[in-house]
Design an enzyme around this catalytic site. Structure first.
Site, mmCIF file in Angstrom:
data_model
loop_
_atom_site.group_PDB
_atom_site.id
_atom_site.type_symbol
_atom_site.label_atom_id
_atom_site.label_comp_id
_atom_site.label_asym_id
_atom_site.label_seq_id
_atom_site.Cartn_x
_atom_site.Cartn_y
_atom_site.Cartn_z
ATOM 1 N N GLU A 272 -2.121 0.945 13.424
ATOM 2 C CA GLU A 272 -3.286 1.294 12.613
ATOM 3 C C GLU A 272 -4.577 1.008 13.365
ATOM 4 O O GLU A 272 -5.507 1.814 13.357
ATOM 5 C CB GLU A 272 -3.263 0.504 11.307
ATOM 6 N N GLU B 27 0.849 -1.186 0.000
ATOM 7 C CA GLU B 27 0.000 0.000 0.000
ATOM 8 C C GLU B 27 0.889 1.242 0.000
ATOM 9 O O GLU B 27 1.211 1.751 -1.054
ATOM 10 C CB GLU B 27 -0.936 -0.020 1.221
#
Length: 769
Positions: A646, A367
C-alpha cells in the site's frame, strides 16, 4: 431462471453457531429418471449448499457482496450428479449452512456490523426435471428445520471457530435428526420463519465465483524468540489454512495470521482490530480435518498455539488454500530483469487476492472494501492480466445503484458500507477526484479492453451524473477545488499519519481528473448515440481545460510544481503542444532531482512513466521503473515482497513496519505501472477498442536485453517478444487473423501486418543501463 418465488428463511432460535437450514424430501416416483436438476441458492450472509450428502460445488462465500439494499445475487448450480444415483421414491436431504459474510458480519474499521440484515437467512429453489417432462420443485419455506453446527463463530475479519466435538453428519442423511448444542450435549432442531427482504431484487449471478485457486505448503516451521510456533508459506496470499490434526478432545488450536514478521515475531499491528484468528477444537477422534470457509485472511505467516505434535508433524498437517474470484488469466509479461519479473508476479498475486467478490483495497485488516480510487488506477492493468468483463461490469451496476441513492455521488467505496459507518477523517462524502472518477474510467477501460459499447450504454447515466455532480461543485473560477479531495493519496513524502498531505495541489489534481472524465464521457456519449450528453460533456471539458490553463499554468510551470501535476497534465492532454513539451522537460528534471526515486502517490503513479515516454524521456521512465532504493516499485521486491504494498515504505529498510496506522502489504493500486510495462516495455498496445488493431512498438531501455508479453484478446492471442542481439532489435510478433498490426521500430518505416507470426529486425543501440 429469474422468476424466483421462494422466501428467504431463518432460524427461530439463536443456535449459537452458523445455522444449518435443512429440508428432507422424496424424489417423485412414476416419472422416469431425473434428466436435469438445478439448484439456485442465495443468502443474507454467505451460503454453502449440500445435497445428497455432499457439497454442491467448490464455490465459496456465495452469493458474494453486492449493494444488498437493492440487489442480491442468486447462484445457480447443476446438481444432476448429486441425484443421478437416487432412486425414485428415495429420500434426499438439501441443506444450507449460513455464515455471517458481508451482509450480517462486521464491516469497516468502526467496529459495527450487520449493516444489511439483523439475522442470517438462506434461500433455495431446487428444480428437478424428469424423463416425462414432470418438474418437482423443492424450495425454502417454513417446513424446513434449523440445526446448530460446529461453526461456533464466524466473521470475515476475525476468523472462524470450529468445534470438532460438535460435528454431527446426520444432517446430511435422511431420517430423524439430532444435533449437538454448543456445549457438546445432544440438542434438537428448531423451526424456521420467513425473512422479509423487502424490495431487494434477486438477480442471476453472472460473476466468476470465488473458488480455491491454489494450495500452498509451508516452506518453513520454527520457534520464534518468544516461543511462538511460526509457519512461513513463502508468499503473501488470501485464504485460510486447512488443518489435519489429532489429539485429546477439547484441545484448541489457535491460528493467527499476518503478512509479515517484525522483530522475528508475527507482525499483527497492521491488522488493526481484525483478529484474523481461527480456533479449532479437536474432537479426540483419530483424525480431525478443519477448513474455515466462512472467513478469509491475508497472510504469509501464521502462528499455531496448542499444537499437540512436533514441528515436523505440523509442517505436513497444514496447507494454505489460496482463494479469489476465478477470473480467466489473459495477459503475461517477462523480461531479462529478474526483479522486474518478480514485481510483475507480485502485481498478479495482489490482484488475485483483492479481486474477491468485489475489487477490494486490501484483504487482511479491518477494511477489505471496494475502494473506487484503487480500481480507477488499476483497471487497465487488471483488464490486461485477466478477463474482468463480468466481474467489473457487475460491480459497476452497484456503482450506479449507490450513486442513484446518494444524489449523484459515486462514493469512496462500493458497495458503500461507509454510509453506515462514516469515515470522519474524510468529512461529508461527496464526489472526489479519481475515486468518484472510477465511474467513468472503469467502464471506459472495459470498452477499450473488450471493444463492446454495451458497458458504455449501461453506465452512461452514471457517467453523466458524475459530471453533473462535479459541475455543481466548481468554484467561480471553474476549478474543482471546493470539496474534500484525497488528492495524490500516499505521496511518499506525506507524513505516515496524514496520507492526503501530498505535494500536489488537490485542486490541480481534481481539475485535471475532471477534464479527463469529461472528455471520456463526451466520447462515450457519441459512441452510444447520445449527442445531447456528448455536447454537455464536451462543453464542460472545454471550460475545465481553459480554467486549468488560466489558473494553474504559468511560465511553463504548473501550480505546486511536482511530478504528479505534470504527469496528469501531460497524459490527460490538457495542455497546448508547447506547454506539454515544457511540462515533459520539467517532469524529467524533477525525476532526476529525486534520484529517480518515486515521488508520486495514487494520482500520479499510474501516469508518470507514460508522461515521460510521451514527451521523449523514456530513459528517465526506465530509471524510475528500475530504481531499487526506497521509495520505488522494486524496493519492496528487494525486501522480499511477494505482493504490491500500500505504501512505498510499508516496511522500512531496517525491517520494521511503517509507523502509520494504515499499512498493508497487499494493495494493487501502485502496481498500475504494469500497464505501461505491457504497452511500452513489452511493446503491445491497442490502437482500436478490443484490439481490433494493435500497435507493436517495443521501446527497449534500462539495460533490458529482452522482453515478451502476450494477451488472449477477444480476437485471439496477440504476442510480442523482442531481443537485442549485437546491436540489432529482433522482434517476433504473433497476430490473430482479422487483426491489423501497425509496427513501429527504430530506423524503419512504419509497417502494417496481418494475421500470422512475423519476424522483424531493426537497428538498435545497446540499451542504457
Amino acid at each position: 431462471m429469474t422468476n424466483w418465488t421462494a422466501p428467504f428463511i431463518g432460524s427461530d432460535t439463536d443456535l449459537g453457531s452458523a445455522p444449518i437450514l435443512r429440508r428432507e424430501f422424496t424424489i417423485d416416483d412414476g416419472h422416469g429418471a431425473v434428466r436435469r436438476a438445478t439448484l439456485d441458492v442465495s443468502a443474507l450472509g454467505v451460503v454453502e449448499a449440500w445435497l445428497g450428502g455432499t457439497r454442491v460445488s467448490d464455490h465459496l462465500l456465495e452469493p458474494g457482496w453486492t449493494s444488498y439494499e437493492w440487489r442480491i445475487r442468486v447462484a445457480s448450480h447443476d446438481v444432476l450428479s448429486h441425484l443421478r444415483s437416487t432412486a425414485p421414491g428415495a429420500a434426499v436431504v438439501l441443506a444450507l449452512v449460513i455464515g455471517n459474510g458481508w451482509a450480517a458480519g462486521r464491516l469497516a474499521w468502526g467496529g459495527g456490523g450487520g449493516w444489511y440484515t439483523d439475522e442470517r437467512a438462506g434461500f433455495a429453489e431446487l428444480r428437478i426435471e424428469f424423463e416425462d417432462g414432470h418438474v418437482q420443485t423443492v424450495a425454502t419455506d417454513t417446513d424446513w428445520q434449523a440445526l446448530s453446527s460446529a461453526i461456533t463463530a464466524d466473521q470475515l475479519y476475525d476468523g472462524e471457530d470450529i468445534d470438532g466435538r460438535l460435528r454431527d453428519g446426520s444432517f446430511l442423511t435422511p431420517g430423524t435428526v439430532t444435533t449437538p448444542s454448543t456445549d457438546g450435549h445432544a440438542g434438537t432442531t428448531t423451526t424456521v420463519h420467513t425473512v422479509d427482504i423487502g424490495d431487494r431484487e434477486l438477480v442471476a449471478d453472472t460473476v466468476p465465483p470465488v473458488r480455491p485457486l491454489a494450495e500452498i505448503t509451508p516452506v518453513e516451521v520454527w520457534t520464534s524468540p518468544s516461543g511462538a510456533t511460526l509457519v512461513d508459506f513463502g508468499v503473501n496470499l488470501v485464504g485460510w489454512l486447512r488443518v489435519v490434526a489429532s489429539g485429546p478432545a477439547g484441545t484448541v488450536l489457535t491460528i493467527k495470521h499476518a503478512e509479515v514478521l517484525e522483530h522475528d515475531e508475527l507482525g499483527t499491528r497492521p491488522l488493526r482490530t481484525a483478529k484474523a484468528t481461527d480456533h479449532l477444537t479437536l474432537s479426540g477422534a483419530a483424525e480431525d480435518r478443519f477448513e474455515p470457509r466462512f472467513t478469509f485472511h491475508g497472510f504469509r505467516y501464521a502462528s499455531v498455539e496448542g499444537w499437540p505434535g512436533t514441528l515436523d508433524e505440523l509442517r505436513t498437517a497444514l496447507v494454505a488454500v489460496q482463494v479469489g474470484s476465478d477470473l480467466t488469466r489473459t495477459g503475461t509479461f517477462e523480461s531479462s530483469h529478474d526483479l522486474l519479473n518478480t514485481f510483475h508476479d507480485n502485481v498478479v498475486r495482489g490482484m488475485q487476492g483483492n479481486f474477491l467478490s468485489v475489487p477490494t483495497d486490501c484483504p487482511q485488516r479491518d477494511e477489505r472494501l471496494g475502494w473506487t480510487g484503487d480500481i480507477a488506477a488499476f483497471a487497465p492493468t487488471a483488464s490486461y492480466l485477466f478477463d474482468t468483463r463480468a466481474f467489473l461490469g457487475d460491480w459497476l451496476r452497484d456503482v450506479w445503484l449507490e450513486q442513484q441513492h446518494a444524489d449523484g455521488v459515486i462514493p469512496f467505496v462500493v458497495p458503500d458500507v461507509l454510509k453506515y459507518s462514516p469515515a470522519e477523517d474524510f468529512g461529508k462524502p461527496d464526489a472526489t477526484a479519481i475515486w468518484s472518477d472510477a465511474g467513468v474510467w472503469v467502464p471506459w477501460t472495459l470498452y477499450q479492453a473488450y471493444g463492446d459499447t454495451a458497458v458504455l450504454e449501461e453506465q452512461l447515466d452514471s457517467m453523466v451524473a458524475h459530471l453533473r455532480r462535479i459541475k455543481d461543485h466548481l468554484s467561480p473560477q471553474g476549478l474543482w477545488d471546493t470539496v474534500f479531495q484525497f488528492g495524490d493519496w500516499l505521496d511518499p513524502d506525506a507524513p505516515p499519519e496524514d496520507a492526503a498531505k501530498a505535494k500536489a495541489d488537490p485542486g490541480v489534481v481534481a481539475t485535471a481528473c475532471a477534464y479527463r472524465s469529461a472528455t471520456l464521457v463526451a466520447q462515450a456519449a457519441r459512441l452510444t448515440g447520445h449527442e445531447a450528453e456528448a455536447s454537455e460533456a464536451q462543453e464542460l471539458a472545454t471550460s475545465l481545460q481553459a480554467a486549468f490553463r488560466e489558473h494553474y499554468v504559468t511560465g511553463g510551470r504548473i501550480t505546486s510544481d511536482c511530478t504528479t501535476v505534470y504527469a496528469l497534465a501531460i497524459v490527460f492532454r490538457i495542455l497546448s503542444d508547447e506547454e506539454t513539451a515544457a511540462a515533459g522537460d520539467r517532469l524529467a528534471e524533477l525525476a532526476a532531482a529525486s534520484g529517480y526515486r518515486i515521488s508520486t502517490g495514487f494520482a500520479g503513479t499510474p501516469f508518470i512513466t507514460d508522461a515521460l515516454t510521451q514527451t521523449g524521456h523514456i530513459d528517465d521512465a526506465y530509471r524510475l521503473l528500475l530504481q531499487t532504493e526506497c521509495p520505488s516499485w522494486l524496493y519492496p521486491v528487494t525486501m522480499g515482497a511477494t505482493t504490491v504494498w500500500e505504501r512505498w515504505d510499508s516496511m522500512l529498510p531496517d525491517g520494521t513496519i511503517n509507523p502509520g496506522e494504515m499499512t498493508s502489504f497487499n494493495h494493487y493500486a501502485l502496481g498500475a505501472v504494469a500497464d505501461w510495462m505491457h504497452r511500452v516495455v513489452g511493446g503491445l498496445a491497442p490502437l482500436e477498442p478490443g484490439y481490433a488493431s494493435v500497435l507493436i512498438a517495443p521501446q527497449p531501455g534500462g539495460g533490458l536485453t529482452w522482453a515478451s508479453t502476450s494477451l488472449e484478446s477477444v480476437r485471439g492471442r496477440i504476442a510480442v517478444r523482442w531481443e537485442v542481439i549485437d546491436g540489432e532489435l529482433q522482434v517476433q510478433a504473433t497476430i490473430p487473423d482479422g487483426v491489423t498490426a501497425v509496427v513501429r521500430l527504430p530506423g524503419l518505416d512504419e509497417q502494417r501486418l496481418g494475421g500470422g507470426t512475423h519476424e522483424l529486425r531493426a537497428p538498435a543501440a545497446v540499451p542504457a543501463g
